[in-house]
Design a protein around this motif. Sequence first.
Motif, PDB file in Angstrom:
ATOM      1  N   ALA A 108       0.824  -1.206   0.000  1.00  0.00           N
ATOM      2  CA  ALA A 108       0.000   0.000   0.000  1.00  0.00           C
ATOM      3  C   ALA A 108       0.856   1.252   0.000  1.00  0.00           C
ATOM      4  O   ALA A 108       0.507   2.267  -0.615  1.00  0.00           O
ATOM      5  N   ALA A 109       1.993   1.192   0.672  1.00  0.00           N
ATOM      6  CA  ALA A 109       2.865   2.366   0.778  1.00  0.00           C
ATOM      7  C   ALA A 109       3.733   2.574  -0.446  1.00  0.00           C
ATOM      8  O   ALA A 109       4.011   3.718  -0.825  1.00  0.00           O
ATOM      9  N   TYR A 110       4.165   1.474  -1.100  1.00  0.00           N
ATOM     10  CA  TYR A 110       5.174   1.599  -2.151  1.00  0.00           C
ATOM     11  C   TYR A 110       4.741   1.061  -3.509  1.00  0.00           C
ATOM     12  O   TYR A 110       5.447   1.275  -4.505  1.00  0.00           O
ATOM     13  N   GLY A 111       3.626   0.368  -3.588  1.00  0.00           N
ATOM     14  CA  GLY A 111       3.127  -0.093  -4.881  1.00  0.00           C
ATOM     15  C   GLY A 111       4.152  -0.903  -5.651  1.00  0.00           C
ATOM     16  O   GLY A 111       4.686  -1.904  -5.160  1.00  0.00           O
ATOM     17  N   ASP A 112       4.475  -0.455  -6.858  1.00  0.00           N
ATOM     18  CA  ASP A 112       5.404  -1.192  -7.726  1.00  0.00           C
ATOM     19  C   ASP A 112       6.835  -1.219  -7.191  1.00  0.00           C
ATOM     20  O   ASP A 112       7.659  -2.012  -7.674  1.00  0.00           O
ATOM     21  N   LYS A 113       7.142  -0.374  -6.210  1.00  0.00           N
ATOM     22  CA  LYS A 113       8.491  -0.350  -5.638  1.00  0.00           C
ATOM     23  C   LYS A 113       8.616  -1.250  -4.405  1.00  0.00           C
ATOM     24  O   LYS A 113       9.662  -1.266  -3.750  1.00  0.00           O
ATOM     25  N   GLN A 145       3.634  -2.355  34.364  1.00  0.00           N
ATOM     26  CA  GLN A 145       4.179  -1.061  34.797  1.00  0.00           C
ATOM     27  C   GLN A 145       5.572  -0.823  34.198  1.00  0.00           C
ATOM     28  O   GLN A 145       6.482  -0.295  34.827  1.00  0.00           O
ATOM     29  N   ASP A 146       5.702  -1.217  32.944  1.00  0.00           N
ATOM     30  CA  ASP A 146       6.959  -1.118  32.211  1.00  0.00           C
ATOM     31  C   ASP A 146       6.793  -0.080  31.100  1.00  0.00           C
ATOM     32  O   ASP A 146       6.007  -0.269  30.173  1.00  0.00           O
ATOM     33  N   GLU A 147       7.519   1.017  31.200  1.00  0.00           N
ATOM     34  CA  GLU A 147       7.409   2.102  30.235  1.00  0.00           C
ATOM     35  C   GLU A 147       8.476   2.022  29.143  1.00  0.00           C
ATOM     36  O   GLU A 147       8.618   2.959  28.346  1.00  0.00           O
ATOM     37  N   THR A 148       9.228   0.939  29.082  1.00  0.00           N
ATOM     38  CA  THR A 148      10.376   0.887  28.167  1.00  0.00           C
ATOM     39  C   THR A 148      10.002   0.512  26.738  1.00  0.00           C
ATOM     40  O   THR A 148      10.806   0.697  25.829  1.00  0.00           O
ATOM     41  N   LYS A 149       8.813  -0.025  26.501  1.00  0.00           N
ATOM     42  CA  LYS A 149       8.431  -0.453  25.152  1.00  0.00           C
ATOM     43  C   LYS A 149       7.605   0.630  24.463  1.00  0.00           C
ATOM     44  O   LYS A 149       6.779   1.294  25.074  1.00  0.00           O
ATOM     45  N   ASP A 150       7.837   0.783  23.160  1.00  0.00           N
ATOM     46  CA  ASP A 150       7.077   1.763  22.387  1.00  0.00           C
ATOM     47  C   ASP A 150       6.993   1.282  20.944  1.00  0.00           C
ATOM     48  O   ASP A 150       7.636   0.284  20.567  1.00  0.00           O
ATOM     49  N   TRP A 151       6.198   1.984  20.131  1.00  0.00           N
ATOM     50  CA  TRP A 151       6.123   1.658  18.705  1.00  0.00           C
ATOM     51  C   TRP A 151       6.727   2.813  17.913  1.00  0.00           C
ATOM     52  O   TRP A 151       6.697   3.964  18.343  1.00  0.00           O
ATOM     53  N   ALA A 152       7.301   2.491  16.766  1.00  0.00           N
ATOM     54  CA  ALA A 152       8.001   3.485  15.954  1.00  0.00           C
ATOM     55  C   ALA A 152       7.064   4.053  14.887  1.00  0.00           C
ATOM     56  O   ALA A 152       6.604   3.310  14.014  1.00  0.00           O
ATOM     57  N   PRO A 153       6.752   5.360  14.932  1.00  0.00           N
ATOM     58  CA  PRO A 153       5.929   5.969  13.878  1.00  0.00           C
ATOM     59  C   PRO A 153       6.679   5.958  12.546  1.00  0.00           C
ATOM     60  O   PRO A 153       7.838   6.367  12.481  1.00  0.00           O
ATOM     61  N   PHE A 154       6.013   5.474  11.516  1.00  0.00           N
ATOM     62  CA  PHE A 154       6.630   5.427  10.185  1.00  0.00           C
ATOM     63  C   PHE A 154       6.032   6.512   9.299  1.00  0.00           C
ATOM     64  O   PHE A 154       4.809   6.724   9.288  1.00  0.00           O
ATOM     65  N   HIS A 188       0.601   3.839   8.741  1.00  0.00           N
ATOM     66  CA  HIS A 188       0.486   2.512   9.340  1.00  0.00           C
ATOM     67  C   HIS A 188      -0.764   1.806   8.823  1.00  0.00           C
ATOM     68  O   HIS A 188      -1.825   2.421   8.692  1.00  0.00           O
ATOM     69  N   TYR A 189      -0.596   0.523   8.548  1.00  0.00           N
ATOM     70  CA  TYR A 189      -1.676  -0.262   7.969  1.00  0.00           C
ATOM     71  C   TYR A 189      -2.657  -0.711   9.061  1.00  0.00           C
ATOM     72  O   TYR A 189      -2.253  -1.162  10.132  1.00  0.00           O
ATOM     73  N   LEU A 190      -3.943  -0.586   8.763  1.00  0.00           N
ATOM     74  CA  LEU A 190      -4.992  -0.994   9.693  1.00  0.00           C
ATOM     75  C   LEU A 190      -5.286  -2.483   9.588  1.00  0.00           C
ATOM     76  O   LEU A 190      -5.275  -3.054   8.485  1.00  0.00           O
ATOM     77  N   GLN A 191      -5.560  -3.092  10.719  1.00  0.00           N
ATOM     78  CA  GLN A 191      -6.113  -4.441  10.726  1.00  0.00           C
ATOM     79  C   GLN A 191      -7.489  -4.384  11.368  1.00  0.00           C
ATOM     80  O   GLN A 191      -7.657  -3.837  12.461  1.00  0.00           O
ATOM     81  N   VAL A 192      -8.471  -4.940  10.672  1.00  0.00           N
ATOM     82  CA  VAL A 192      -9.821  -5.093  11.213  1.00  0.00           C
ATOM     83  C   VAL A 192     -10.088  -6.585  11.322  1.00  0.00           C
ATOM     84  O   VAL A 192     -10.139  -7.291  10.308  1.00  0.00           O
ATOM     85  N   ARG A 205      -1.571   8.070  18.328  1.00  0.00           N
ATOM     86  CA  ARG A 205      -2.080   7.282  17.207  1.00  0.00           C
ATOM     87  C   ARG A 205      -1.334   7.693  15.937  1.00  0.00           C
ATOM     88  O   ARG A 205      -0.855   8.828  15.832  1.00  0.00           O
ATOM     89  N   PRO A 206      -1.241   6.789  14.954  1.00  0.00           N
ATOM     90  CA  PRO A 206      -0.589   7.156  13.694  1.00  0.00           C
ATOM     91  C   PRO A 206      -1.299   8.324  13.022  1.00  0.00           C
ATOM     92  O   PRO A 206      -2.531   8.446  13.096  1.00  0.00           O
ATOM     93  N   GLU A 207      -0.543   9.172  12.358  1.00  0.00           N
ATOM     94  CA  GLU A 207      -1.125  10.302  11.647  1.00  0.00           C
ATOM     95  C   GLU A 207      -1.792   9.859  10.349  1.00  0.00           C
ATOM     96  O   GLU A 207      -2.756  10.489   9.900  1.00  0.00           O
ATOM     97  N   THR A 208      -1.283   8.789   9.748  1.00  0.00           N
ATOM     98  CA  THR A 208      -1.815   8.330   8.463  1.00  0.00           C
ATOM     99  C   THR A 208      -2.174   6.852   8.557  1.00  0.00           C
ATOM    100  O   THR A 208      -1.369   6.044   9.033  1.00  0.00           O
ATOM    101  N   SER A 209      -3.376   6.511   8.099  1.00  0.00           N
ATOM    102  CA  SER A 209      -3.824   5.118   8.079  1.00  0.00           C
ATOM    103  C   SER A 209      -3.837   4.608   6.643  1.00  0.00           C
ATOM    104  O   SER A 209      -4.277   5.306   5.724  1.00  0.00           O
ATOM    105  N   LEU A 210      -3.361   3.381   6.462  1.00  0.00           N
ATOM    106  CA  LEU A 210      -3.376   2.721   5.162  1.00  0.00           C
ATOM    107  C   LEU A 210      -4.277   1.489   5.253  1.00  0.00           C
ATOM    108  O   LEU A 210      -4.259   0.774   6.253  1.00  0.00           O
ATOM    109  N   LEU A 211      -5.062   1.244   4.236  1.00  0.00           N
ATOM    110  CA  LEU A 211      -5.906   0.051   4.202  1.00  0.00           C
ATOM    111  C   LEU A 211      -6.335  -0.220   2.778  1.00  0.00           C
ATOM    112  O   LEU A 211      -6.929   0.650   2.117  1.00  0.00           O
ATOM    113  N   LEU A 212      -6.034  -1.415   2.295  1.00  0.00           N
ATOM    114  CA  LEU A 212      -6.520  -1.859   0.994  1.00  0.00           C
ATOM    115  C   LEU A 212      -7.890  -2.497   1.181  1.00  0.00           C
ATOM    116  O   LEU A 212      -8.172  -3.102   2.218  1.00  0.00           O
ATOM    117  N   SER A 213      -8.752  -2.372   0.187  1.00  0.00           N
ATOM    118  CA  SER A 213     -10.039  -3.053   0.262  1.00  0.00           C
ATOM    119  C   SER A 213      -9.818  -4.556   0.232  1.00  0.00           C
ATOM    120  O   SER A 213      -8.742  -5.036  -0.149  1.00  0.00           O
TER     121      SER A 213
END
Length: 324
Positions: A171-176, A225-234, A238-242, A295-303
């Motif tokens: 979804a992010a890069y298509g043919d690349k 009560q562990d604050e050491t883990k986080d997620w990296a904004p790309f 970020h792709y949605l899962q439903v 929350r991510p600023e941009t959501s990606l989702l293919l039909s």
Amino acid sequence: MRLSLAACFTCAALPALAETPVLTVLTYDSFTSEWGPGPAVEKAFEEACACDLQFVAAGDGAALLARLQLEGASSPADVVLGLDTNLTAAAAATGLFAPHDQPAATGLPVAYDDPLFLPYDWGWFAFVYDKTKLPEPPASFEALAASDVSVVIQDPRSSTPGLGLLMWVKAAYGDKAADIWGGLADNIVTVTPGWSEAYGLFLEGEADMVLSYTTSPAYHRIAEQDETKDWAPFAEGHYLQVEVAGVLAASDQPELARAFLAFTQSPAFQSVIPETNWMYPAVETTLPQGFETARPETSLLLSADEAASLRDAALTEWQAALAR
């Protein structure tokens, strides 16, 4: 606990049998674990339906579809819980699912209304890391590929996160996308069958990052009560899962199966999702304190149809890159 009127009437109308009716729900391993939603869901539904709810675990999410395709109409399951929108087109094509007759879920960030599949939770895929070990994580796929940061991911043939990663890159890069996978190949330490194995390796220090969800760090904050883990904004988004559930047309408990799908939208089910499945509930629900920090600023989702049409090509690109 409240059930919809339809669910209550359905449960009340079940015939009195000499034996307690059994409802079999096919799902993924982590859902049925002692720390997953399964135990609380089983207890709450059984109190409402006077039935025996039995979960059958079949590996990770994508493995559910493979098992259904193998078993066909002879599957002993009544309900399948754990497919996602990357798999629903292929699942519908089997002809094994019956309409669920439930209204569309109201708590999703995108419009979703499918006659066969009912959402019960959702989330964004992300790479999770330990802030004490990786102070400056990569901020894009290209930056990850250019770094020496190690990652562990899941197999897209058996795991919905693994397939989600393929769709994320596509979804992010298509043919690349093939070029991105070529760059990422040497960052990948290993590919696991499912999410649990991959996350376990990350926690054991086998990789710098792991493919998971933006909500995964909430587990560490709230439960440990562990604050050491986080997620990296790309930067790509970020792709949605439903995640969805569906009733099998060959079920010998069709009314009970439809009652269970109605139950997935009830407070009794939805309220346990954030702190057991560590995902967002599909119905508007108050989130526990500390559940999210951003929350991510941009959501990606293919039909569903787009994901189905791109799946084979994306899988071929992924395999070719990792085989080099």
